[in-house]
Write a protein that holds these residues in place. Sequence first.
Motif, PDB file in Angstrom:
ATOM      1  N   GLU A   3       0.827  -1.197   0.000  1.00 15.95           N
ATOM      2  CA  GLU A   3       0.000   0.000   0.000  1.00 15.95           C
ATOM      3  C   GLU A   3       0.863   1.248   0.000  1.00 15.95           C
ATOM      4  O   GLU A   3       2.044   1.207   0.301  1.00 15.95           O
ATOM      5  N   LEU A   4       0.249   2.344  -0.424  1.00 12.94           N
ATOM      6  CA  LEU A   4       0.988   3.596  -0.512  1.00 12.94           C
ATOM      7  C   LEU A   4       1.145   4.186   0.882  1.00 12.94           C
ATOM      8  O   LEU A   4       0.202   4.224   1.669  1.00 12.94           O
ATOM      9  N   VAL A   5       2.361   4.622   1.170  1.00 13.28           N
ATOM     10  CA  VAL A   5       2.663   5.161   2.488  1.00 13.28           C
ATOM     11  C   VAL A   5       2.748   6.682   2.382  1.00 13.28           C
ATOM     12  O   VAL A   5       3.408   7.203   1.491  1.00 13.28           O
ATOM     13  N   ALA A   6       2.075   7.360   3.289  1.00 10.12           N
ATOM     14  CA  ALA A   6       2.095   8.833   3.262  1.00 10.12           C
ATOM     15  C   ALA A   6       3.357   9.366   3.926  1.00 10.12           C
ATOM     16  O   ALA A   6       3.847   8.792   4.900  1.00 10.12           O
ATOM     17  N   ARG A   7       3.879  10.446   3.388  1.00 13.76           N
ATOM     18  CA  ARG A   7       5.046  11.108   3.962  1.00 13.76           C
ATOM     19  C   ARG A   7       4.733  12.583   4.116  1.00 13.76           C
ATOM     20  O   ARG A   7       4.164  13.200   3.222  1.00 13.76           O
TER      21      ARG A   7
END
Lengths: 181, 90, 976
Positions: A3-7
Amino acid sequence: MAELVARTPCAGLLPIAGGGVRVTEVDPGPMTAIAPFRGKEKTLAGALKRAHGVGWPAPGQSEASGDLRILWFGHSHALLTGVAPKPTLANHAALTDQGDAWAVVQVEGAGTRDVLARLTPLDLRDGAFPVGACARSEVQHMQAAILRVAGDAYRVMVFRSMARTLVHDLQVAMRGVAARG
Amino acid sequence: MRIPCPICGSRDIREFDYMGHAQALDRPDPGAGAQAWDDYLHNRDNPAGPTRDLWFHGMGCGAWLVVERDTVSHEVTGATLARDVKGGAA
Amino acid sequence: MRLDKPGQIDRTQPLSFTFDGREYSGFAGDTLASALIASNVRVVGRSFKYHRPRGVFTAGSEEPNALVTIGQGAAAEPNLRATTSELCEGLVARSQNRWPSLDYDLLALNDLFAPFLGAGFYYKTFMWPAKLWERLYEPFIRRAAGLGALSGAPNADHYEKAYAHCDLLVIGAGPAGLMAALAAGRAGLDVILADEDVRTGGRLNAERIEVDGRPGADWAETVTDELRGMGNVRIMTRTTVTGAYDGGTYGALERLSPEVAARTGAPRECFWRIATRRAILAAGALERPVAFRNNDRPGVMMAGALRAYVNRWAVSPGKTVTVFGNTDDAHRTAADLLAAGVHVAALIDARPEAGTDLPVRFYAGAQVVNAHGRGGLEAISIATLSGIDKVQTDCLAMSGGWNPTLHLTCHMNGRPDWSPALAAFVSRDGAVPGLLTAGACRGDFSTHGCLAGGLAAAKAVLKDLGKRARATDLPVAEDAPYRISPLWAVPGKGRAWLDFQNDVTVKDVKLAATENYSSVEHMKRYTTQGMAPDQGKNSNVNALAVLADATGRGIPETGTTTYRPPYVPVPIAALGAGAQGAGFAPQRFTTSHDLSVEMGAPMVEAGLWYRPGWFPREGEKTWRQSCDREVGMVREAVGVCDVSTLGKIDVQGPDAPAFLDLLYTNMFSTLKVGRARYGLMLREDGHVMDDGTTARLGAHHYLMTTTTAAAGQVMKHMEFVHQCLAPQMDVSFISVTEQWAQFAVAGPKSRDLLNGILDDPVDGDSFPFMACGAVSVMGVAGRLFRISFSGEHAYEVAVPARYGDSLFRLLVDRAGELGGGAYGMEALNVLRIEKGFITHAEIHGRTTAFDIGMERMVSAKKDCIGKAMAARPGLSGPDREQLVGLVPTGAVKKLTAGAHLFDAGAEAVRKNDQGYITSAAFSPTLGHFMALGFLKDGRARHGEEIRMVDHVRQIEARCRVVDPVFFDPEGGRARG
């Protein structure tokens, strides 16, 4: 599945402190630009009040209600932060997601105004810039927004891509202020 | 130099971009002819005294302003939102 | 020598320092000048032109002689005034303009050649032959003249700039400034009180003057304490206001104290920009020298400065002092010396009617006509009615009267008026809007006059700003009248100095007048009098009085030269503070930056952005190998490239379609929702401004893209068109460049890659060429555009920027599994040239839609910005240079951007110029170089053989003119 990880914009850059000033990254929650359609300024103000309990901010001002804030943000738009706008607002205004566009930092402590005086030509004296005031101006060479959230606490916003430069410029100014003691 | 932005108040000149005479507001009709377009784009007076020019508050609120100033004394005597000037003229 | 009296120094804090390598000591509170005087150092420098030995002359920033270099190595700073340099432990100072040493200066020979070095000597001496200038004259002048030198090493010191705002800026903290600040502060104004000295008080620190019955310095201290206690008053000492600018803006240079400046990260100086509603100039006055023969001998100094050294720093530059003047200040000086126990050998008053009660040898109506002593003053000659008297003395204090420090009042083109009573120029009120003058700088020279003037000015400001003045008593102080008998230059033989800093004598000014440089501005430039840092501080009035005399005019008719900012020198490092290194310009980083760097990509600047050039892989030794591989990847498999830097503008509102029709040459009101279209934008003058694709997300909602370089310009242009040309349109727009991380996914396998990450896969029907729409990317709301800048089947996928790093890592990883990978700017450039797509290399500001073959995109059905002017004669037709493709046909296979084009048989000179190349690259797809360029009537010349000459790189190649689309001209790959 991956899954896409937020930064966050300032990940790995903050917090920093020095000269009686502390800089931390702020997550203001959702941020949405609101620009009223022609002739809809009044109905938008009413809709805002009903939907979120805040009015349309006067130039250079902001309004807050709990974690939710609306900031005057330019000649014909405001920025709603801390909450996703109710869909009804779209009847009165153009809504544009800005939740990832800005790096938002809080600069606070006794030396804050001295640090900011090294970065912005804005008049930050109490009379000109009381708590709640919000201005668009420049910070060093960057387009910025500055919001005063408390006596010695300001929020500074620059475009996300310039987060590193903002931290660098704050750091240099803080070193100069710290050295004066 | 400082410019009294009608929205933001008095601000340092570094927040603004200069464009030129406010004549740029008066865009001719598409079919106005070469002379009118030439005047609009290229020909400007060079007054010693009061003038009106366009400034963009790009580092501030983003408004285009019509600034009244004196080219001799450098005094800035006023500023109006270009959209209001335009709206009034229409 | 140090005197046995208190002074404002702290004898419990001795400080050691070196001057020209020798060790000396002084005390806290000393300046370098006062410490040198205490140590009996008389010669502190050599003069600019003649290399004459010079001593300390003043006690302030007007010092012309005691210019020294302080610090070592890269941190050494030249041309600092010893008179304003605070002494600190370990200070290292060196004298300047001497070789090999201060005592033995070989170039002092210049003094013997003085007859040849007079006014205008540059013009006269170095006339011809011209070729000797570079080799002989200039090196000689550089060696012979000039003062300190920079180290040549990068300056590692910190400098700062800062902004301040106030209601009232008070410039100068002497009696007038203190009084003004006190009255304004008590009334509640935001006040900044700036003074260049380390402490407030001004002349009160230098004189034995009482205010309200106590020492003036004590009174100043009490007032300063009260001001410090006010929250609305800010005292800025060590701060020289350097310039007055439009709209109440002032520049000021703050020197930090040596202790503070030595701390880690501390700035050395800070340049302040102060915005204020009103200002009061209380800058005092500067004492004038008198010109007489050899008046530049070390030991001759200004009387007011001598009093400062004696009273404030408890030092005396001489054991046997003489005093010469034309006002009561000469008497005051003698009295102060006597009070301090210094022997006064003679008091010479040029006024015949003068008398004195002081127990000194007194001359009335007499003049000093010569100063004797090569290395330092030994005696003076005095002309009296009865003849010449020679008096032994090692120090002469002179005073020719006072010049109000009106420099700032002239910074906005103000001109001062001549006051015969004061024999000085005084400022005209209103010369700088919002600025009043008070005290000595207004010509009120008594202490009472200063105090009263400061109070009156503050009251005037308060009234003007609608503030009520609080009761402020006027302290009691002396109110002695100012009686002067003008004395500019003592007649006689020999050289008499007017401008000590620039080595200009009375003779030079007279010579200028003789040679018809009789305008004061011409005289100034011919003689260099009052130029450079001096800005006329010491010399101006004397010089123009001499000029007035030589030309038979009065002083008012002669006028004065223009005083310009800065009042004191401001280091460029302070003006540009914060703009060194990483502070030079904002650095913009994409969300893919970290991975790109991890992958070893060299990051190249694109405007403020940093973008990857290429992504080197193991075994690749040159950038070309990486670039060729990346191009092949995109043509054969799939490539991933960050395109977030392109400007993205969200346009909404009922009039959004009409607005875009006005902006673009082509129609956007007819674009279907869910589709994107290429658009061309002109400037109003008919030339191309920018291009890009615009997607219609809803009936009243578009997303425009601009090129990376023009994003800011386009945004400003849109604001102009909306606010200034079409404010009636109901449209709003906002940049969303930073909101979205957007990646190009290009190549035959791009859809395979995308469908691995999209929650709902796309196919040719749901997402045909130029489709756009919302998608879900692994649960995140994103956008997808089927557009292509490579000519391949391609997409751009966008997610909110917070996910950019994560998505880019994933895309690169998955692309690798499909035989592809990341590609950089070099490959992107090759791919677009192969397709004949333009960038700002082609739309460089001088090309029209016609030139790039897009004239059919200028819609006939509507008006648009630039349409009328694009139809001008000369902006289209066969004479225009038109976009073409070029391929090499001769032995030289390389084509270069910037090269010019010529007919095959024509000589490669300007008049034969047929055009130029804008973009060139090796195409791995085609196996040879290719180029885009502009060629006269180029579209009609496809197939012709021409000549390319790159004069800069010395490359010449034969090439053939071809269609600018080199690869897949039918566009089937992108559509398929």
